[in-house]
Motif scaffolding. Structure first.
Motif, PDB file in Angstrom:
ATOM      1  N   SER A   1       0.863  -1.179   0.000  1.00 41.67           N
ATOM      2  CA  SER A   1       0.000   0.000   0.000  1.00 41.67           C
ATOM      3  C   SER A   1       0.899   1.229   0.000  1.00 41.67           C
ATOM      4  O   SER A   1       2.118   1.145   0.234  1.00 41.67           O
ATOM      5  N   VAL A   2       0.315   2.387  -0.238  1.00 43.77           N
ATOM      6  CA  VAL A   2       1.078   3.632  -0.182  1.00 43.77           C
ATOM      7  C   VAL A   2       1.665   3.807   1.229  1.00 43.77           C
ATOM      8  O   VAL A   2       2.828   4.197   1.384  1.00 43.77           O
ATOM      9  N   ALA A   3       0.882   3.487   2.235  1.00 43.21           N
ATOM     10  CA  ALA A   3       1.368   3.612   3.618  1.00 43.21           C
ATOM     11  C   ALA A   3       2.558   2.682   3.868  1.00 43.21           C
ATOM     12  O   ALA A   3       3.549   3.080   4.502  1.00 43.21           O
ATOM     13  N   ALA A   4       2.484   1.445   3.385  1.00 45.29           N
ATOM     14  CA  ALA A   4       3.589   0.504   3.578  1.00 45.29           C
ATOM     15  C   ALA A   4       4.831   0.972   2.825  1.00 45.29           C
ATOM     16  O   ALA A   4       5.949   0.928   3.362  1.00 45.29           O
ATOM     17  N   LEU A   5       4.661   1.410   1.596  1.00 43.84           N
ATOM     18  CA  LEU A   5       5.801   1.881   0.812  1.00 43.84           C
ATOM     19  C   LEU A   5       6.432   3.115   1.455  1.00 43.84           C
ATOM     20  O   LEU A   5       7.658   3.238   1.502  1.00 43.84           O
ATOM     21  N   THR A   6       5.604   3.996   1.984  1.00 50.58           N
ATOM     22  CA  THR A   6       6.112   5.173   2.700  1.00 50.58           C
ATOM     23  C   THR A   6       6.959   4.730   3.895  1.00 50.58           C
ATOM     24  O   THR A   6       8.065   5.243   4.107  1.00 50.58           O
TER      25      THR A   6
END
Length: 77
Positions: free
Chosen positions: A9-14
């Motif tokens: 997810s965007v949160a995980a990649l961040t």
């Protein structure tokens, strides 16, 4: 895809970028991949995105999952 085992997810990649030492991480775009981008060409004549989307609802795959999306993130190292 046969060689893809995890899509963060965007949160995980961040979080991954921050743990890797990047700062000022921000997502600047999230967009659904279009059939025009992922299409058959003279160099790639076999399967394309259209072959895997529900013909009655292109927002979903044939299996009923959400259609592919991509995110663009910017960060400083």
């Amino acid at each position: 895809m046969n060689n893809v085992y995890f899509l963060p997810s965007v949160a995980a990649l961040t979080g991954w970028l921050e743990k890797a030492g990047f700062s000022d991480v921000r997502c600047v775009d999230v967009a659904t991949t279009s059939i025009d981008e992922q299409r058959k060409t003279e160099w790639m004549t076999y399967h394309s995105l259209a072959d895997f989307l529900d013909p009655n609802d292109t927002s979903k795959t044939l299996e009923g999952y959400p259609a592919p999306m991509r995110a663009t993130l910017i960060a400083k190292k």
